[in-house]
Motif scaffolding. Structure first.
Motif, mmCIF file in Angstrom:
data_model
loop_
_atom_site.group_PDB
_atom_site.id
_atom_site.type_symbol
_atom_site.label_atom_id
_atom_site.label_comp_id
_atom_site.label_asym_id
_atom_site.label_seq_id
_atom_site.Cartn_x
_atom_site.Cartn_y
_atom_site.Cartn_z
ATOM 1 N N SER A 75 43.552 42.043 41.110
ATOM 2 C CA SER A 75 42.551 41.459 40.223
ATOM 3 C C SER A 75 42.377 42.384 39.028
ATOM 4 C CB SER A 75 41.221 41.278 40.952
ATOM 5 O OG SER A 75 40.257 40.703 40.100
ATOM 6 N N LYS A 76 42.157 41.783 37.849
ATOM 7 C CA LYS A 76 42.085 42.596 36.645
ATOM 8 C C LYS A 76 41.282 41.894 35.557
ATOM 9 C CE LYS A 76 45.038 45.149 33.410
ATOM 10 N NZ LYS A 76 46.433 45.498 33.040
ATOM 11 N N VAL A 77 40.474 42.661 34.836
ATOM 12 C CA VAL A 77 39.840 42.210 33.597
ATOM 13 C C VAL A 77 40.450 43.045 32.479
ATOM 14 C CG1 VAL A 77 37.705 42.021 32.282
ATOM 15 C CG2 VAL A 77 37.703 41.517 34.725
ATOM 16 N N GLU A 78 41.099 42.382 31.508
ATOM 17 C CA GLU A 78 41.849 43.091 30.483
ATOM 18 C C GLU A 78 41.042 43.328 29.213
ATOM 19 O OE1 GLU A 78 45.292 40.617 30.098
ATOM 20 O OE2 GLU A 78 46.345 41.667 31.720
ATOM 21 N N TRP A 79 40.165 42.394 28.858
ATOM 22 C CA TRP A 79 39.296 42.589 27.703
ATOM 23 C C TRP A 79 38.033 41.749 27.888
ATOM 24 C CZ3 TRP A 79 38.107 38.159 25.063
ATOM 25 C CH2 TRP A 79 39.017 37.095 25.126
ATOM 26 N N LEU A 80 36.985 42.147 27.175
ATOM 27 C CA LEU A 80 35.692 41.475 27.296
ATOM 28 C C LEU A 80 34.995 41.504 25.944
ATOM 29 C CD1 LEU A 80 33.538 40.241 29.287
ATOM 30 C CD2 LEU A 80 32.552 42.533 29.351
ATOM 31 N N SER A 81 34.445 40.358 25.554
ATOM 32 C CA SER A 81 33.661 40.250 24.321
ATOM 33 C C SER A 81 32.336 39.565 24.617
ATOM 34 C CB SER A 81 34.418 39.451 23.256
ATOM 35 O OG SER A 81 35.561 40.141 22.807
ATOM 36 N N THR A 82 31.327 39.896 23.834
ATOM 37 C CA THR A 82 30.021 39.258 23.999
ATOM 38 C C THR A 82 29.447 38.920 22.634
ATOM 39 O OG1 THR A 82 28.661 41.283 23.931
ATOM 40 C CG2 THR A 82 29.612 40.666 26.057
ATOM 41 N N ILE A 83 28.603 37.899 22.615
ATOM 42 C CA ILE A 83 27.773 37.562 21.456
ATOM 43 C C ILE A 83 26.348 37.479 21.991
ATOM 44 C CG2 ILE A 83 27.294 35.909 19.619
ATOM 45 C CD1 ILE A 83 30.196 34.998 19.830
ATOM 46 N N ARG A 84 25.491 38.398 21.555
ATOM 47 C CA ARG A 84 24.190 38.567 22.208
ATOM 48 C C ARG A 84 23.041 38.601 21.203
ATOM 49 N NH1 ARG A 84 24.195 43.481 23.252
ATOM 50 N NH2 ARG A 84 26.283 44.008 22.520
ATOM 51 N N ALA A 85 21.871 38.149 21.657
ATOM 52 C CA ALA A 85 20.625 38.387 20.940
ATOM 53 C C ALA A 85 20.032 39.704 21.428
ATOM 54 C CB ALA A 85 19.651 37.238 21.178
ATOM 55 N N ARG A 86 19.269 40.355 20.543
ATOM 56 C CA ARG A 86 18.586 41.595 20.923
ATOM 57 C C ARG A 86 17.106 41.479 20.545
ATOM 58 N NH1 ARG A 86 20.931 47.292 19.777
ATOM 59 N NH2 ARG A 86 20.122 46.895 17.685
ATOM 60 N N LEU A 87 16.252 41.986 21.418
ATOM 61 C CA LEU A 87 14.815 42.067 21.144
ATOM 62 C C LEU A 87 14.360 43.467 21.510
ATOM 63 C CD1 LEU A 87 12.058 40.915 20.398
ATOM 64 C CD2 LEU A 87 11.840 40.081 22.747
ATOM 65 N N GLY A 88 13.847 44.197 20.518
ATOM 66 C CA GLY A 88 13.485 45.587 20.758
ATOM 67 C C GLY A 88 12.101 45.932 20.260
ATOM 68 N N PHE A 89 11.631 47.101 20.698
ATOM 69 C CA PHE A 89 10.352 47.656 20.262
ATOM 70 C C PHE A 89 10.638 49.040 19.684
ATOM 71 C CE2 PHE A 89 6.382 50.010 20.822
ATOM 72 C CZ PHE A 89 5.461 49.116 20.281
ATOM 73 N N ALA A 90 10.259 49.237 18.426
ATOM 74 C CA ALA A 90 10.576 50.475 17.712
ATOM 75 C C ALA A 90 9.362 51.381 17.610
ATOM 76 C CB ALA A 90 11.110 50.159 16.323
ATOM 77 N N VAL A 91 9.580 52.657 17.839
ATOM 78 C CA VAL A 91 8.605 53.708 17.546
ATOM 79 C C VAL A 91 9.273 54.620 16.529
ATOM 80 C CG1 VAL A 91 7.154 55.534 18.463
ATOM 81 C CG2 VAL A 91 7.650 53.518 19.864
ATOM 82 N N ASN A 92 9.054 54.300 15.242
ATOM 83 C CA ASN A 92 9.713 54.983 14.132
ATOM 84 C C ASN A 92 11.237 54.866 14.295
ATOM 85 O OD1 ASN A 92 10.097 56.340 11.790
ATOM 86 N ND2 ASN A 92 9.208 58.275 12.455
ATOM 87 N N ASN A 93 11.928 55.976 14.535
ATOM 88 C CA ASN A 93 13.395 55.928 14.611
ATOM 89 C C ASN A 93 13.911 55.859 16.053
ATOM 90 O OD1 ASN A 93 12.480 58.492 15.096
ATOM 91 N ND2 ASN A 93 14.166 59.521 14.067
ATOM 92 N N PHE A 94 13.067 55.473 16.987
ATOM 93 C CA PHE A 94 13.461 55.283 18.384
ATOM 94 C C PHE A 94 13.273 53.812 18.743
ATOM 95 C CE2 PHE A 94 12.513 55.096 22.926
ATOM 96 C CZ PHE A 94 13.584 55.796 23.446
ATOM 97 N N LEU A 95 14.304 53.211 19.367
ATOM 98 C CA LEU A 95 14.275 51.784 19.685
ATOM 99 C C LEU A 95 14.677 51.567 21.132
ATOM 100 C CD1 LEU A 95 14.142 48.769 18.663
ATOM 101 C CD2 LEU A 95 16.594 48.971 18.216
ATOM 102 N N ILE A 96 13.885 50.803 21.867
ATOM 103 C CA ILE A 96 14.244 50.351 23.207
ATOM 104 C C ILE A 96 14.361 48.829 23.149
ATOM 105 C CG2 ILE A 96 11.802 50.325 23.919
ATOM 106 C CD1 ILE A 96 12.811 50.940 26.773
ATOM 107 N N TYR A 97 15.417 48.270 23.778
ATOM 108 C CA TYR A 97 15.670 46.846 23.594
ATOM 109 C C TYR A 97 16.274 46.210 24.843
ATOM 110 C CZ TYR A 97 20.514 48.361 22.860
ATOM 111 O OH TYR A 97 21.756 48.923 23.015
ATOM 112 N N GLY A 98 16.099 44.905 24.936
ATOM 113 C CA GLY A 98 16.796 44.077 25.900
ATOM 114 C C GLY A 98 17.775 43.172 25.160
ATOM 115 N N THR A 99 18.805 42.712 25.851
ATOM 116 C CA THR A 99 19.835 41.932 25.186
ATOM 117 C C THR A 99 20.462 40.950 26.167
ATOM 118 O OG1 THR A 99 21.887 42.077 23.877
ATOM 119 C CG2 THR A 99 21.626 43.665 25.661
ATOM 120 N N GLY A 100 20.954 39.834 25.665
ATOM 121 C CA GLY A 100 21.597 38.849 26.521
ATOM 122 C C GLY A 100 22.257 37.758 25.707
#
Length: 238
Positions: A125-150
């Motif tokens: 079994s093998k996965v040779e390549w993978l691509s994604t197209i995702r939305a991101r939603l994050g919360f920023a504290v100045n130059n620091f960002l935490i986010y979820g994506t899917g």
């Protein structure tokens, strides 16, 4: 002369009262400190990433005339991954909305042998390549960002199975093609200059399963393609 001396004495006596009426001297006011501007995540960016992928490439046997090999075999599509990404962020107050697409090469493969009393199964079994197209939603504290994506995931999956006995191959089949599915994940990102950011990200992907048959046989194999990715990356924001 007496009048002059008397006037002088009276003038000297009035000096303290006159001095008390003068406005007090105040210390100079220091200028207000200049505040550093808040970092703004809005803009296009491009970048690169690298990390490790591990996942499942299980093969399930369907309608096989014998059960001596069990119900299937478990394979792990583990290996190195690297690729590129491009995206856009838009910041509203402390919330960051974005969209991102990436393309990654994946060296995730496994092979397994299952021995029975009279039969031997060889699976890959093998996965040779993978691509994604995702939305991101994050919360920023100045130059620091935490986010979820899917979002949407697609990649190249390949599986093979061969069953042989002492006389040679009794069953052989394979499948290879682009698989589609979904992905979810989360990450943290830090802007260390106005244009450069660094991130660490986790993604889970599921490309579904594919059933394939050997020629002129009702026996089939169902191959699963899903897994996990942990990767680090850098981005240049325009």
């Amino acid at each position: 002369m007496r009048r002059i001396l008397l006037a002088s004495a009276m003038s000297l006596a009035a000096l303290p009262a006159f001095a008390a009426d003068l406005p007090a001297r105040t210390a100079p006011i220091a200028p207000a400190p200049v505040m550093a501007p808040m970092y703004n995540w809005t803009g296009f960016y491009v970048g690169a990433n690298a990390g490790y992928a591990w996942g499942s490439g299980d093969l399930t046997f369907i309608n096989f005339p014998t059960t001596e090999l069990g119900s299937g075999m478990s394979l792990d599509n583990d290996g190195f991954t690297a690729g590129v990404q491009v995206g856009y962020n838009y910041q509203i107050n402390q919330f960051v909305l974005g969209v991102e697409a990436d393309a990654n090469w994946v060296e995730g493969s496994d092979k397994r042998t299952v021995l029975g009393p009279t039969l031997t199964a060889y699976g890959t079994s093998k996965v040779e390549w993978l691509s994604t197209i995702r939305a991101r939603l994050g919360f920023a504290v100045n130059n620091f960002l935490i986010y979820g994506t899917g979002g949407f995931a697609f990649g190249q999956g390949k599986a093979t199975l061969t069953i042989a006995d002492a006389e040679g191959t009794q069953w052989s089949g394979s499948q290879s093609g682009t698989r589609t599915g979904w992905t979810l994940g989360a990450g943290v990102e830090y802007a260390f200059t106005r244009n450069w950011t660094a991130r660490v990200e986790y993604l889970y992907y599921d490309l579904g399963d594919k059933t394939f048959y050997a020629p002129q046989s009702t026996a089939a194999v169902k191959a699963d393609f899903n897994g996990n990715i942990i990767r680090a990356g850098v981005n240049y924001k325009f």
